[in-house]
Each structure stands twice: as structure tokens, then as C-alpha cells.
Scaffold this motif. Structure first.
Motif, short mmCIF file in Angstrom:
data_model
loop_
_atom_site.label_atom_id
_atom_site.label_comp_id
_atom_site.label_asym_id
_atom_site.label_seq_id
_atom_site.Cartn_x
_atom_site.Cartn_y
_atom_site.Cartn_z
N VAL A 1 0.86 -1.18 0.00
CA VAL A 1 0.00 0.00 0.00
C VAL A 1 0.90 1.23 0.00
O VAL A 1 1.95 1.26 0.66
CB VAL A 1 -0.91 0.01 1.24
N ASP A 2 0.49 2.26 -0.70
CA ASP A 2 1.24 3.52 -0.68
C ASP A 2 0.26 4.64 -1.00
O ASP A 2 -0.86 4.40 -1.50
CB ASP A 2 2.38 3.49 -1.70
N GLY A 3 0.68 5.86 -0.73
CA GLY A 3 -0.17 6.99 -1.04
C GLY A 3 0.22 8.22 -0.26
O GLY A 3 1.20 8.23 0.49
N SER A 4 -0.56 9.25 -0.43
CA SER A 4 -0.32 10.51 0.26
C SER A 4 -1.61 11.31 0.24
O SER A 4 -2.60 10.91 -0.37
CB SER A 4 0.80 11.30 -0.44
N ALA A 5 -1.57 12.46 0.91
CA ALA A 5 -2.76 13.31 0.94
C ALA A 5 -3.13 13.80 -0.46
O ALA A 5 -4.30 14.06 -0.76
CB ALA A 5 -2.53 14.49 1.87
N GLU A 6 -2.13 13.91 -1.34
CA GLU A 6 -2.39 14.42 -2.68
C GLU A 6 -2.88 13.33 -3.63
O GLU A 6 -3.76 13.56 -4.47
CB GLU A 6 -1.10 15.04 -3.27
N THR A 7 -2.35 12.11 -3.48
CA THR A 7 -2.68 11.05 -4.44
C THR A 7 -3.76 10.11 -3.93
O THR A 7 -4.35 9.37 -4.71
CB THR A 7 -1.43 10.22 -4.75
N GLY A 8 -4.02 10.10 -2.62
CA GLY A 8 -4.94 9.12 -2.06
C GLY A 8 -4.21 7.83 -1.72
O GLY A 8 -2.99 7.74 -1.83
N LEU A 9 -4.96 6.81 -1.27
CA LEU A 9 -4.38 5.52 -0.92
C LEU A 9 -4.57 4.54 -2.07
O LEU A 9 -5.67 4.43 -2.64
CB LEU A 9 -5.04 4.94 0.33
N HIS A 10 -3.52 3.78 -2.37
CA HIS A 10 -3.57 2.84 -3.48
C HIS A 10 -2.90 1.55 -3.07
O HIS A 10 -1.96 1.53 -2.27
CB HIS A 10 -2.83 3.41 -4.71
N LEU A 11 -3.43 0.44 -3.64
CA LEU A 11 -2.84 -0.88 -3.46
C LEU A 11 -2.16 -1.28 -4.76
O LEU A 11 -2.76 -1.18 -5.83
CB LEU A 11 -3.93 -1.91 -3.09
N PHE A 12 -0.91 -1.71 -4.67
CA PHE A 12 -0.14 -2.09 -5.84
C PHE A 12 0.25 -3.55 -5.76
O PHE A 12 0.44 -4.10 -4.66
CB PHE A 12 1.13 -1.24 -5.96
N CYS A 13 0.41 -4.18 -6.93
CA CYS A 13 0.84 -5.57 -7.00
C CYS A 13 1.88 -5.69 -8.12
O CYS A 13 1.65 -5.24 -9.25
CB CYS A 13 -0.34 -6.51 -7.27
#
Length: 803
Positions: free
Chosen positions: A144-156
Motif C-alpha cells: 500500500v502507498d499513497g499521500s494526501a495528494e494522491t490518495g491511498l492505493h494498493l499495488f501488485c
């Protein structure tokens, strides 16, 4: 009006004040208890719901995204091999028809070149995923990664591997994991407000203020410091946008274990606190009114029911002051109702105090779980009544230990473990209910004692032991859970010498309670050493075993100091390569006086005396240095396996010790394998899993040793960070003529191969066993058929046979 200096007035005012104080305190306590219970209930719901929230937001999305990516492997593999428009269309079709999880982008790359890409998000989301992933990783990775600008995202990141087990490319996929539907779902199912933060910004929330959804607002600074800066969870009270809440904040961590967001569950307490304040004000007013009304009533009641009896008490005190104490022992019959009530109340109070005292004494002597007499009662009973002066003295002690209760508690929980102890206590009481000279005690966590008084028959003692063992052969049903449990029993007798050691027998040579328990416990421990689920009668030779153990412990310290220990090596043979590819390091101790001492004996002593950490580090350092030097001299690439004790692995400095040894010896971590048994996971699954993951990240191999001998589960093979499974010798001994053993070995080998684990079979001693294992496509074998453990001087002669 009353005179203020009269007893009647003062008693009236005092009682009214006490009543008012009691009522007020009672109301306050009741209110606080009610609201405390309510807050505890809210806190429990939040604590329970936050794990469900995390599972929905992260774990559920991980499952969906991994399933989507796994399905993308086949068309991506075709695209990598064909590189034509049709293969690209197949990839696109799969993405269109299978993307029910809201995937933002799909990127297919090979050798650093992007061959295919779809993008339904900002480019910086894809850039963020690319920077935090390793395309050379051979295992699927989700983070999981993200920030206040990009939102939260799940990557694989999913590797593409060809038929030759070679990585030819990778798939990178991402999707958002936070939306308003999720928090609305949580609100509807738990009645709790839910929020998902990216950085410190609310990107999805059910919190409303002035009928406006608070998406886009930020997290309170003090909580952000705890959750986002320190990465800690936060449970308790907090103000959110000016309103009091019961809250839970859980950080969302990226692949670097740094907080990139948070999950929130909470409940507004504004309405309930407002209600509480209203109740307090109302009860305060009611208390004042009751005080005024009750004053007039109590004035008359005190005069009729208190003042007159007190006069009688005053007269009685005058009699006592005249040294006539008989009035206390011979209380006259009450002449009026007030004195009768006073006497009755006093008698009732005294009776309750006596009963309460008896309950306290009972509580001190009774085990709270099983209801059996406890160790305190046992010692009180026999220590206060010396055995040599009691005709019905204690004569037999059975010391029972529940085998593997710790494992049962770990597997089923302490509720089941306590329920099992209750049933076992009931069963033991039932077995002896016809013999009043027997009594059952619970003397510690998993230990019971059965004590017999008076004459005993040795055959009867033995028969009772056999009966106990037979009863425990059947499984217990505890709260609808079937639990199997056995017991180990040690027995001691209180024999006197019958005049054989003294002219006139005084029975003073009889054992006291402490000695009987110690002897029975020694016998029970011997049963444990011999495999459990049996009984044994104390024999004086058991004391010799204890003394031998203590002596060996001291000798082991000296042996380590004087370098009397040495390492032997047993080669492992690779059936596919038809050569040796490594060896297992085994410690040996040839005592200068006692001769050869079996490893299992002194290793156990080392574990019990905490010498195992020092001994284990010595073995590891010697093994690593030996294999490093051997490979350099012989231009070989052999691997060495080193057994690791549970105590050693769980030591907080173990990881540092291993890395320091590798650095000091210069050994490549790829040439080291640590062998563990599944018992380590019975002690602390979480800590062991974390440590093994650490070693795997350092490219150190992990082998699960003695698989199948304990509580091994095939679940271990797919969930643990291991590289090798070592199948125990017991399955190979009869593999040539036992169909069950053959099927077990076959299934374990095939399962291990299918999930990418290396299988090593121990104890191979015959050519017939070898041929069967070859037909089952076993990777490696170890046993006397090729070589027994040999010293470092003999090892080259063994290895040269298959060079």
C-alpha cells in the motif's frame, strides 16, 4: 423546635446527612457505572470493528487484486513471447472483462522496457508504484502507498516466469482502496462513523457537520503525531471537529513500514454526555426534595426507634462500668420491640461475619477453576498434623501432569484449557468417590495430586493408575470442541523401615509431604522423558538421574570452555544432480570420563540452563568458518545446515549474532541453512515468523526439520517463510512395505514440489528406499546409505566419491 444540643437532634441531623450523602454518592456512582459500561461497550465495538474495517479496506482488496493479476499472467506471457497485436488484444480483453475491482493501471514490462500499459489515473500514481517495487523480485508482492495528494492505493508486482523457472518480465497493477461506499457500508453494519485518511486528509468519511460531509478536512495534530508520525495505533477519547468521540485510529503502512494514511472508527458521545448532564441535574434536585420530605418523617422515627433503645444501651453500659460483665454473656430478653430489633440485627451481623470469615478461609484453600482443594490446603492439612504421629497418615501420592496443556491453550485458547481442567478434575473425583481415604488436589497450572491415607495395596495403586490412563484415552468435549489429552503420572509411597534400620521402629524415617511430592514429581518427569501418557513409581535411581543432570551441566560449561566439543558433518545427496551438494553440522561430545554423551541429552541440559545460546553461536560460527574454508580450498559450492534451538531463535539478539558470524567468517548467506522444528511456532508464532522473514530477506535458507513428528501441518508449508522441508526418518523406515507411509511421503513430496520447496528425506539406509524416493522425484536424501556423520578430517574422503 428541637434544642440543638440534644442527642435526638444531633442523631436526626446526622442520619439525614448520611442518607443524603449515600443517595447522592449512589446516584453519582450509578450514573458513572452506567456511562462507563456504555463507553466500554462502545470501545469494544470499535476495537472489534476496526479489524473488520481493515480487512475490508486492505485485505479484501489484496485478495481481489492478486486474483486479477494472477489471471493476467497467461495472456501477458503470450504477449511477451509473441509480441503481436492479437496477444495485446487478449491482454486488453482480459483487463476489460475481469476488471471488477477498479484497477487504475496495468503495466507489463520486460528487461526494463514497458511493453504494454493502460492508465486510468494520474501519472504520478504509476510513478509512485514503480519507485517502490523491484521488477527482479521472483515472488508476487503487494503493498500500500499513497499521500494526501494522491490518495491511498494498493499495488501488485507479479513476476512472469517461463517453463525454465526464469523471470522474463513482470506485471505492475494498481487500484485505489478508499471510497465512500466502504465507509458507508461500515456505518450501516456497525452504527459507527468510519473514515479513511490519505496522509492526514479525510478522503472518505461518514462524519457530518451542519449536514455537510467532512471529506477533505484534516486529522487533529496530536493524534496525527501518534498515528502518522510514530506509526502507533490510538484508542480512546478525542474531539473531532469540536464533538467528543470514542475513537480508534489504525495507521496504514507502506512497504517501508511508514504510515501513509489511517483508518478511523468512532462514535459521537455528544448526545450521551448531554443526557448524563441532564440526569445529574435532575437527580440533584430530586435529592434536595427527598432531604426536605424525609426530615419530618425521620424526626418521629428516630424518637420511637433510636432514642429509647439508646437509653437502654446507656443503662447497660452503667452496669458494665460497675464491673458486672455477665450482662454481655447473658443478654436479657428484650422488653420492647426496639431492643429486640437491635439484638436480632446484631445477631444477624455476627452470623454473617462468621459466615464471611469461613468463605474467606474456603477461598484460600479451594482452586478457583476446578473447585478442588489446592496446594495451600494440602500443605495445611498434612504439615499441621505430622505424618509420624497420625495413624491415618499420608501413605501414597500420585503426581499427575496434563501432557501438552500449553499446546492446547495455544491451539484452542485458555477458555478451552480451563474447561478441560474442570472436566479432568471432575473425572478424577469420580474415580475415587467410593474411597474416602483418597483426595484430589490441583496443585499448579496443569498438575494434580491424588493423596491416599492409611494402609495401601501396591496392586491397587497400580490398578488405579491404569484406570486413570484408560479414562483419559477418550477425547473430552469442551464447549463443543473435541480435545484429546493424556496425563503422565508419578507415584511415591510413604514406607517406613519396619525396624530394619532401627531396633524399635518409631516411623520417624517416613517421608514428609514435601519429600513425597518431590519423589512423585521426579517419577512423573521420568515418564515425560520416556514419551508421556504413562505412570511410574519412584525409584531411588531417579535421584541419581537428577544428580547426573546437574553434574553434566557443570561438565558442559567446562567442555565449552576447554573446547572438548567437536562438530561432525553428514552429507546431503542431490538425487537430480547425482552428487553431494551440502551437509548438516552435528555436535558431538566425547566426555573424558563418561565417554560419548548423546546430543539429545546435553542439548536438553543446555536449553534448560540457558547455555544453548552460547553453544548455538559456537556451532554456527564453527560451521560457517569450516564450509567457507572448505569451499575455498576445494573450489566447491557446498551449503551447510545448522540446527537452531527454539530458545536460541527467540533470543532477541539472534539475528544480530547470525549476521555478525557471517560477516566475521566471510560466508555468503546463500550457503547457510538454518534448521528449525515446528515447536518454535507453539511458543511464539508471531515472533518466529518475523525472525524467519528477516533471514529470508538476507538470503539465508530456512529448513523445517523433523516434519511429521509433532503437530506438523501442511499449512506450515505454504504460510511459513521456509525453503526446505525435511521429512522425518520414521516415515522412511517402512516405506517399502507400508502403503500408508508410502502415501504420506509421496503426498508431502508432491505438495512441497508444487509450492516450490526443496524436500529432503532423512534416515535413508537401504537401496530399496533410495529407489522408491527416486521414483517419487524426491530432491535430496540424507542417511547412512551414503554416509553417517563424519569428522571434518574424514569428510573429503566421503565427498570425493561423487565429485
Amino acid at each position: 423546635m428541637f434544642k440543638k444540643n440534644t442527642l435526638h437532634f444531633k442523631l436526626n441531623l446526622f442520619i439525614l446527612s448520611i442518607i443524603f450523602l449515600i443517595v447522592t454518592i449512589g446516584f453519582i456512582i450509578a450514573i458513572n457505572i452506567f456511562f462507563s459500561i456504555y463507553e466500554d461497550d462502545v470501545t469494544h465495538n470499535i476495537s472489534t470493528g476496526v479489524s473488520q474495517f481493515k480487512e475490508i479496506v486492505i485485505d479484501h482488496h489484496k485478495t481481489q487484486l492478486l486474483s486479477f493479476t494472477e489471471g493476467l499472467v497467461d495472456p501477458s506471457t503470450h504477449l511477451l513471447s509473441q509480441k503481436d497485436a492479437i496477444s495485446e488484444q487478449d491482454v486488453q480483453k482480459y483487463i476489460v472483462y475481469a476488471n471488477n475491482t477498479g484497477v487504475e493501471f496495468v503495466q507489463l514490462s520486460s528487461a526494463g522496457t514497458v511493453l504494454y500499459q493502460t492508465l486510468a489515473c494520474e501519472q504520478r500514481v504509476l510513478d509512485m508504484a514503480s519507485q517502490k517495487s523491484d521488477p527482479n523480485n521472483t515472488e508476487p508482492t503487494l503493498w500500500v502507498d499513497g499521500s494526501a495528494e494522491t490518495g491511498l492505493h494498493l499495488f501488485c508486482r507479479y513476476p512472469i516466469i517461463d517453463a525454465n523457472k526464469k523471470t522474463i518480465g513482470s506485471i505492475l497493477v494498481g487500484q485505489p482502496i478508499a471510497n465512500q461506499d466502504i465507509v458507508e457500508y461500515i456505518k450501516s453494519t456497525t452504527s459507527l462513523d468510519a473514515t479513511i485518511f490519505a496522509g492526514n486528509k479525510r478522503i472518505a468519511t461518514t462524519i457530518m457537520k451542519n449536514d455537510v460531509n467532512q471529506v477533505g478536512t484534516t486529522l487533529d495534530g496530536s493524534i496525527a503525531a501518534t498515528v502518522l508520525d510514530q506509526g502507533d495505533e490510538y484508542y480512546g477519547k478525542a474531539k473531532i471537529l469540536g464533538e467528543p468521540y470514542m475513537v480508534a485510529y489504525v495507521p496504514v503502512l507502506n512497504s517501508d513500514q511508514q504510515p501513509v494514511g489511517a483508518l478511523f472508527l468512532g462514535k459521537s458521545m455528544l448526545s450521551i454526555y448531554t443526557m448524563r448532564n441532564h440526569i445529574v441535574i435532575s437527580l440533584s434536585i430530586l435529592g434536595v426534595l427527598l432531604f426536605i420530605v424525609f426530615y419530618g418523617f425521620s424526626n418521629r422515627w428516630l424518637k420511637n426507634n433510636v432514642t429509647a433503645p439508646i437509653r437502654w444501651v446507656a443503662d447497660a453500659m452503667k452496669t458494665i462500668s460497675a464491673n458486672e460483665y455477665a450482662i454481655i454473656e447473658n443478654m436479657p430478653k428484650a422488653k420492647n420491640e426496639e431492643i429486640d430489633i437491635l439484638q436480632t440485627t446484631m445477631q444477624t451481623m455476627v452470623a454473617k461475619l462468621v459466615a464471611g470469615q469461613k468463605k474467606l478461609e474456603t477461598a484460600a484453600y479451594i482452586d478457583a477453576i476446578t473447585g478442588l482443594p489446592n496446594r495451600v490446603f494440602l500443605y495445611e492439612k498434612y504439615n499441621s498434623n505430622p505424618l509420624i504421629k497420625n495413624q491415618d497418615a499420608l501413605s501414597v501420592v500420585y503426581y499427575l501432569d496434563v501432557d501438552n496443556l500449553k499446546y492446547i491453550n495455544n491451539l484452542f485458547g485458555h477458555r478451552i484449557g480451563d474447561g478441560l481442567l474442570i472436566q479432568m478434575g471432575t473425572v478424577l473425583k469420580g474415580l475415587i468417590k467410593e474411597w474416602p481415604e483418597y483426595e484430589v488436589y490441583r496443585i499448579s497450572g496443569d498438575e494434580f495430586a491424588i493423596c491416599k491415607e492409611g494402609y495401601y495395596d501396591r496392586d491397587a495403586v497400580t490398578n488405579l493408575s491404569k484406570l486413570i490412563l484408560s479414562v483419559f484415552e477418550k477425547a473430552f468435549t469442551v464447549y463443543d470442541q473435541s480435545v484429546s489429552a493424556s496425563v503422565s503420572i508419578g507415584i511415591s509411597y510413604n514406607d517406613s523401615c519396619n525396624g530394619t534400620r532401627c531396633e524399635v521402629c518409631t516411623e520417624k524415617c517416613k517421608d514428609d509431604l514435601e519429600m513425597l511430592l518431590k519423589k512423585a514429581e521426579l517419577a512423573m518427569n521420568r515418564v515425560k522423558m520416556n514419551g508421556k501418557n504413562n505412570f511410574m513409581i519412584f525409584d531411588p535411581s531417579m535421584n541419581e538421574a537428577i544428580q547426573r543432570k546437574a553434574s553434566l551441566q557443570q561438565d558442559l560449561k567446562l567442555a565449552m570452555k576447554n573446547e572438548e566439543l567437536e562438530l561432525y558433518y553428514q552429507p546431503k545427496f542431490d538425487l537430480e544432480l547425482n552428487r553431494y551438494d551440502g551437509m548438516e553440522a552435528l555436535i558431538r561430545w566425547n566426555h573424558p570420563v563418561r565417554g560419548f554423551i548423546p546430543p539429545f541429552e546435553f542439548i536438553k541440559i543446555a536449553e534448560e540452563s540457558n547455555l544453548i545460546v552460547e553453544l548455538g553461536n559456537w556451532i554456527l560460527e564453527k560451521s560457517c568458518r569450516f564450509i567457507m574454508e572448505y569451499n575455498q580450498v576445494h573450489h566447491s559450492d557446498y551449503c551447510v545446515s545448522v540446527n537452531v534451538s527454539t530458545i536460541q531463535l527467540l533470543n532477541e539478539d539472534f539475528e544480530k549474532s547470525v549476521l555478525n558470524i557471517l560477516e566475521a567468517t566471510g560466508l555468503n548467506p546463500d550457503y547457510l541453512e538454518l534448521e528449525i522444528t515446528e515447536t518454535v511456532f507453539m511458543h511464539s508464532m508471531d515472533i518466529a515468523y518475523e525472525k524467519l522473514n528477516f533471514f529470508r530477506e538476507k538470503h539465508i535458507n530456512i529448513a523445517l526439520d523433523d516434519f511429521g513428528t509433532g503437530y506438523s501441518s501442511l499449512t506450515y508449508l505454504k504460510s511459513l517463510p521456509i525453503t526446505t522441508v525435511k521429512l522425518d526418518k520414521s516415515f522412511v523406515d517402512d516405506i517399502a512395505y507400508n502403503d500408508i507411509s508410502f502415501e504420506v511421503v509421496d503426498n508431502v513430496i508432491q505438495i512441497a514440489r508444487s509450492i516450490g520447496l526443496t524436500i529432503v528425506v532423512e534416515g535413508v539406509e537401504t537401496k530399496e528406499q533410495l529407489q522408491i524416493l527416486k521414483s517419487l522425484r524426491c530432491h535430496k536424501i540424507q542417511g547412512y546409505y551414503f554416509s553417517k556423520p563424519v569428522s571434518d578430517l574424514e569428510l573429503p574422503l566421503v565427498l570425493d566419491q561423487y565429485e
